[in-house]
Design an enzyme around this catalytic site. Structure first.
Site, PDB file in Angstrom:
ATOM      1  N   ARG A 262       0.847  -1.197   0.000  1.00  0.00           N
ATOM      2  CA  ARG A 262       0.000   0.000   0.000  1.00  0.00           C
ATOM      3  C   ARG A 262       0.877   1.239   0.000  1.00  0.00           C
ATOM      4  NH1 ARG A 262      -4.696  -1.677   4.409  1.00  0.00           N
ATOM      5  NH2 ARG A 262      -5.542  -3.416   3.200  1.00  0.00           N
ATOM      6  N   ARG A 277       2.434   0.986  10.398  1.00  0.00           N
ATOM      7  CA  ARG A 277       1.902   1.384   9.097  1.00  0.00           C
ATOM      8  C   ARG A 277       3.052   1.345   8.079  1.00  0.00           C
ATOM      9  NH1 ARG A 277      -2.877   3.828   8.061  1.00  0.00           N
ATOM     10  NH2 ARG A 277      -3.133   4.327  10.268  1.00  0.00           N
ATOM     11  N   GLU A 349      -6.587  -0.887  15.598  1.00  0.00           N
ATOM     12  CA  GLU A 349      -7.185  -1.817  14.643  1.00  0.00           C
ATOM     13  C   GLU A 349      -6.202  -2.923  14.243  1.00  0.00           C
ATOM     14  OE1 GLU A 349      -8.160  -2.145   9.945  1.00  0.00           O
ATOM     15  OE2 GLU A 349      -8.107  -0.135  10.802  1.00  0.00           O
ATOM     16  N   SER A 352     -10.333  -5.834   9.995  1.00  0.00           N
ATOM     17  CA  SER A 352     -11.628  -5.328   9.545  1.00  0.00           C
ATOM     18  C   SER A 352     -12.342  -6.461   8.832  1.00  0.00           C
ATOM     19  CB  SER A 352     -11.460  -4.146   8.577  1.00  0.00           C
ATOM     20  OG  SER A 352     -11.169  -2.959   9.274  1.00  0.00           O
ATOM     21  N   ARG A 391       0.909  -6.396  12.639  1.00  0.00           N
ATOM     22  CA  ARG A 391       0.244  -5.779  13.790  1.00  0.00           C
ATOM     23  C   ARG A 391       0.049  -6.786  14.919  1.00  0.00           C
ATOM     24  NH1 ARG A 391      -3.755  -0.810  12.229  1.00  0.00           N
ATOM     25  NH2 ARG A 391      -2.281   0.238  10.838  1.00  0.00           N
TER      26      ARG A 391
END
Length: 430
Positions: A262, A277, A349, A352, A391
């Protein structure tokens, strides 16, 4: 993508659902474009019928030897042919314009989704586990003494720039162990089918799951035209791209461990320290392909599969429902799992889980044949992290950290770590 017939039938309901996402009404623009497109199609069909009639009359005029009528009719046929071609081209252009517009409009939220503007309006629905009471001040993952030797940001920056990390030694092995554990749990306990798939995909696959055309800046494209996947959702969901599948083959439940890429466009200044991130990371991704009736039940089941990973690792977490303003482009409802990070003293988070209805299926033209017969219907799709590996590594390290800089590791990882249960303050497994 949205069904134009649904918008025609109840434009007010469509706009009301969009307003819950904070968007202005779009049905007037959509329906005006649709009406113009249909007018061109009808005109082209009328001109085509006139051309066909004139073509028949050309033959009749020639048969009776009426040269004047023959030439006049031949000219008329040629004119109608050019008229039909022009109208068909206009209709095709309008059709493409309508499709492009519909491709940029997000999915409509379910009525049960809480209304809100941003993450502050999300609703917690449950918690599991209690954060550990510590008699020392916890630090973030990259500051733990036992982690520092195996988490090298400087060398990664030399190789690739900012937002990359190089894992070595024991930390790299723990990272690998986590991915292996997640896959085994999902395959052995949850019955998912493991898939190993490409990380380079064609543009149509990114369109199918909603990354294109609107979010191209968030991903990377190669010189040859392939796109690097931001998640294995793209490859797994598109396994039914363009297919008509039998109802008996549903649901299809898949899981894949993959590299993900990403660009993190728009995230400048956010989470710049540590490996929270990154431009390149790993995920264990779950995807389900179901029929129209099973989607919501599958969403709950997929959420539980993701929660089961955190529970097996002993990581405290909370499950929230994203509000309309915080929900992703393709989702009708999303559950986020947020894991406790003592180094940040907050929940972050880690997964999801989204139910997309037939939104992605329309973009992919993926359908199933109902068991009782009848017209094919679009499949319903779901996706969820099970979990983000990096994560999860962060959460394991921070929640297991000890005052002396060592880390106590979850018992379920011991079979993957040669029996080791601890990362020492010197960065070794023991």
């Amino acid at each position: 993508m949205h069904d134009i017939r649904v918008i025609r039938d109840d434009p007010a309901a469509f706009d009301a659902a969009l307003s819950r996402r904070g968007l202005a009404p779009l049905s007037p623009e959509i329906l005006a474009l649709d009406a113009e497109r249909r007018t061109r199609i009808n005109a082209a069909e009328t001109a085509q019928a006139e051309q066909n009639r004139a073509s028949k009359e050309v033959g009749a005029a020639k048969a009776r030897g009426d040269e004047a009528a023959f030439e006049e009719l031949r000219a008329l046929v040629a004119a109608k042919k050019a008229e039909v071609a022009a109208m068909q081209a206009e209709a095709a252009a309008l059709d493409a314009e309508l499709r492009d517009l519909l491709m940029t409009i997000p999915n409509l939220p379910l009525e049960s989704v809480p209304e809100g503007a941003d993450e502050n309006d999300n609703v917690e629905i449950r918690r599991w586990g209690e954060p550990r009471a510590l008699d020392f001040t916890p630090v973030e993952h990259f500051e733990i003494a036992g982690v520092r030797p195996g988490m090298d940001f400087a060398t990664a920056a030399k190789l690739s720039g900012a937002r990359f990390v190089m894992l070595t030694g024991a930390v790299a092995r723990i990272h690998r162990a986590l991915a292996q554990f997640m896959l085994d749990l999902h395959v052995d306990r949850h019955g998912l089918t493991e898939v190993w798939a490409p990380v380079l995909v064609l543009p149509a696959m990114m369109e199918g799951t909603g990354q294109l055309p609107k979010f191209g800046e968030d991903s990377y494209q190669t010189r040859e035209g392939w796109w690097l996947i931001p998640t294995a959702e793209v490859t797994l969901t598109n396994t039914v791209h363009g297919d008509l599948v039998e109802h008996a083959t549903l649901p299809r439940r898949m899981v894949a461990h993959s590299q993900c890429f990403r660009s993190e466009a728009g995230s400048a200044g956010r989470d710049t320290t540590g490996m929270l991130r990154q431009h390149q990371f790993e995920k264990v991704e779950m995807v389900s392909i179901t029929d129209a009736e099973s989607g919501l039940a599958e969403h709950e089941a997929m959420t539980r599969r993701a929660e089961a990973v955190l529970e097996a690792l002993g990581l405290p977490y909370r499950t929230i429902v994203l509000c309309t303003g915080d929900m992703g482009f393709g989702a009708r409802i999303t559950h986020d799992l947020e894991v406790w990070l003592p180094g940040q003293n907050r929940y972050r988070e880690i997964s999801s889980v989204s139910y997309c209805g037939d939104f992605q299926a329309r973009r992919m033209n993926a359908r199933y044949r109902p068991a009782g017969g009848g017209r094919p219907e679009f499949v319903h799709t779901l996706n969820g992290s099970g979990l983000a590996v990096g994560r999860t590594l962060i959460a394991v390290l921070e929640n297991g950290q000890q005052a002396d800089g060592s880390v106590e590791l979850p018992a379920v990882l011991q079979p993957y770590l040669g029996g080791a249960s601890r990362l020492t303050a010197g960065g070794e497994l023991s």
